[in-house]
Design a protein around this motif. Structure first.
Motif, PDB file in Angstrom:
ATOM      1  N   ASP A  90       0.874  -1.161   0.000  1.00 35.45           N
ATOM      2  CA  ASP A  90       0.000   0.000   0.000  1.00 35.45           C
ATOM      3  C   ASP A  90       0.920   1.222   0.000  1.00 35.45           C
ATOM      4  O   ASP A  90       1.913   1.261   0.735  1.00 35.45           O
ATOM      5  CB  ASP A  90      -0.873  -0.065   1.248  1.00 35.45           C
ATOM      6  N   ILE A  91       0.601   2.232  -0.821  1.00 32.58           N
ATOM      7  CA  ILE A  91       1.435   3.429  -0.919  1.00 32.58           C
ATOM      8  C   ILE A  91       1.673   4.051   0.448  1.00 32.58           C
ATOM      9  O   ILE A  91       2.712   4.663   0.703  1.00 32.58           O
ATOM     10  CB  ILE A  91       0.784   4.456  -1.879  1.00 32.58           C
ATOM     11  N   HIS A  92       0.736   3.848   1.386  1.00 32.47           N
ATOM     12  CA  HIS A  92       0.851   4.450   2.714  1.00 32.47           C
ATOM     13  C   HIS A  92       1.749   3.641   3.644  1.00 32.47           C
ATOM     14  O   HIS A  92       2.027   4.077   4.765  1.00 32.47           O
ATOM     15  CB  HIS A  92      -0.538   4.597   3.347  1.00 32.47           C
ATOM     16  N   HIS A  93       2.213   2.485   3.179  1.00 30.97           N
ATOM     17  CA  HIS A  93       3.079   1.630   3.996  1.00 30.97           C
ATOM     18  C   HIS A  93       4.233   1.094   3.136  1.00 30.97           C
ATOM     19  O   HIS A  93       4.481  -0.111   3.079  1.00 30.97           O
ATOM     20  CB  HIS A  93       2.285   0.476   4.611  1.00 30.97           C
TER      21      HIS A  93
ATOM     22  N   GLU B 275      -1.658  13.109   1.988  1.00 31.54           N
ATOM     23  CA  GLU B 275      -0.867  12.012   2.543  1.00 31.54           C
ATOM     24  C   GLU B 275      -0.240  11.190   1.421  1.00 31.54           C
ATOM     25  O   GLU B 275       0.931  10.785   1.504  1.00 31.54           O
ATOM     26  CB  GLU B 275      -1.721  11.115   3.431  1.00 31.54           C
ATOM     27  N   PHE B 276      -0.985  10.969   0.362  1.00 36.39           N
ATOM     28  CA  PHE B 276      -0.469  10.210  -0.775  1.00 36.39           C
ATOM     29  C   PHE B 276       0.799  10.855  -1.330  1.00 36.39           C
ATOM     30  O   PHE B 276       1.813  10.189  -1.530  1.00 36.39           O
ATOM     31  CB  PHE B 276      -1.536  10.119  -1.861  1.00 36.39           C
ATOM     32  N   PHE B 277       0.771  12.157  -1.577  1.00 34.06           N
ATOM     33  CA  PHE B 277       1.930  12.824  -2.155  1.00 34.06           C
ATOM     34  C   PHE B 277       3.133  12.808  -1.208  1.00 34.06           C
ATOM     35  O   PHE B 277       4.277  12.755  -1.666  1.00 34.06           O
ATOM     36  CB  PHE B 277       1.584  14.255  -2.562  1.00 34.06           C
ATOM     37  N   ARG B 278       2.890  12.847   0.088  1.00 26.76           N
ATOM     38  CA  ARG B 278       4.024  12.761   1.021  1.00 26.76           C
ATOM     39  C   ARG B 278       4.739  11.426   0.889  1.00 26.76           C
ATOM     40  O   ARG B 278       5.973  11.365   0.924  1.00 26.76           O
ATOM     41  CB  ARG B 278       3.533  12.979   2.458  1.00 26.76           C
ATOM     42  N   HIS B 279       3.984  10.354   0.700  1.00 29.92           N
ATOM     43  CA  HIS B 279       4.605   9.042   0.530  1.00 29.92           C
ATOM     44  C   HIS B 279       5.291   8.924  -0.830  1.00 29.92           C
ATOM     45  O   HIS B 279       6.366   8.319  -0.945  1.00 29.92           O
ATOM     46  CB  HIS B 279       3.567   7.944   0.724  1.00 29.92           C
ATOM     47  N   VAL B 280       4.690   9.486  -1.850  1.00 31.78           N
ATOM     48  CA  VAL B 280       5.326   9.498  -3.173  1.00 31.78           C
ATOM     49  C   VAL B 280       6.668  10.210  -3.093  1.00 31.78           C
ATOM     50  O   VAL B 280       7.694   9.722  -3.584  1.00 31.78           O
ATOM     51  CB  VAL B 280       4.414  10.178  -4.210  1.00 31.78           C
ATOM     52  N   ALA B 281       6.690  11.390  -2.476  1.00 29.22           N
ATOM     53  CA  ALA B 281       7.922  12.169  -2.373  1.00 29.22           C
ATOM     54  C   ALA B 281       9.004  11.418  -1.614  1.00 29.22           C
ATOM     55  O   ALA B 281      10.196  11.585  -1.895  1.00 29.22           O
ATOM     56  CB  ALA B 281       7.629  13.510  -1.697  1.00 29.22           C
ATOM     57  N   SER B 282       8.601  10.572  -0.679  1.00 31.17           N
ATOM     58  CA  SER B 282       9.590   9.834   0.122  1.00 31.17           C
ATOM     59  C   SER B 282      10.417   8.870  -0.715  1.00 31.17           C
ATOM     60  O   SER B 282      11.512   8.482  -0.310  1.00 31.17           O
ATOM     61  CB  SER B 282       8.893   9.069   1.256  1.00 31.17           C
TER      62      SER B 282
END
Length: 268
Positions: free
Chosen positions: A115-118, A145-152
């Protein structure tokens, strides 16, 4: 139908995609893909996305595709010279298909279920380019929240490339009595809910896990990218469709709607 919390909506969407995978594999397109992916120069990307990726530059780069589905687009990146490609998706059933075509390809991508969030820590700060294509953003209940995980996933200076359907299209119903009538608000808060399998053509009339399609305005998308520490360097809207064939009726109109867009942003 009551909308579940974000965690439960994401889980229901995962189940819905797993339910739908066999319907995609039963289509004639799957057999065509199996025969084409054996070519070293296999590339299923359209001219718009291919041209943008060539402009951004993926040759010799490490690339991640977030929401890779059956991996066909991920493997297409090797034709553009990508050094390493990782595809990430939450659907185990579609990743099985990705690994099947990966085994036939002369290239070797890596496919990860998450999951993109994990996302696993091994994906953090690792990639030169992150790719998101049609049909990813709208499965995300919290676009910020999605974009923060993408940027990571990006290295400092790494770039995010998005090629998505235009949110204006969520206002119309292409299968409605009047497909040009505005049916819902551009600022709609509630997701669209479907309880039939997710397919790209027609409908399959059988029960499936509910899927939740969330509407995000361009303003929400831009704000989410900026707040995630991404600098937007490119944004362009197009009159052509990169969506299901039923949306082709909106092409070549005197009063033309925007049908899709591209966006490029760099990690600070």
């Amino acid at each position: 139908m009551e909308v579940p919390n974000n965690k439960n909506a994401i889980e229901s969407n995962r189940q819905a995609w797993n339910d739908s995978a066999r319907h995609h594999q039963e289509s004639p397109d799957w057999q065509v893909l199996l025969s084409e992916v054996i070519q070293a120069d296999f590339c299923c990307l359209d001219d718009t996305l291919r041209g943008l990726l060539e402009q951004v530059g993926v040759e010799g780069k490490d690339v991640v595709q977030l929401g890779c589905n059956n991996g066909r687009e991920s493997l297409s990146l090797f034709a553009l010279g990508a050094r390493q490609v990782v595809g990430v998706d939450q659907s185990a059933a579609f990743l099985e298909q990705a690994r099947e075509i990966n085994a036939r390809s002369p290239h070797h991508g890596e496919f990860i279920e998450a999951d993109i969030h994990h996302l696993p820590m091994s994906l953090h700060n690792r990639f030169d380019v992150a790719l998101i294509t049609i049909g990813v953003l709208n499965w995300m209940p919290d676009i910020g929240e999605f974009f923060r995980h993408v940027a990571s996933t990006l290295k400092p200076g790494g770039r995010l490339v998005i090629y998505e359907t235009h949110p204006f299209l969520e206002m119309v119903d292409p299968e409605g009595e009047d497909p040009f009538r505005l049916e819902t608000s551009y600022f709609r808060k509630q997701p669209f809910v479907q309880e039939q399998p997710i397919v790209y053509a027609g409908k399959v009339e059988q029960q499936s896990a509910a899927s939740y399609w969330f509407v995000h305005t361009l303003g929400a998308i831009f704000t989410a990218a900026i707040e995630a520490g991404l600098n937007i360097s490119h944004f362009k809207e197009y009159p052509h469709s990169n969506r299901e064939e039923v949306y082709d009726q909106y092409l070549n109109r005197e009063a033309q709607m925007p049908l899709c867009f591209t966006l490029v942003a760099s990690k600070v």
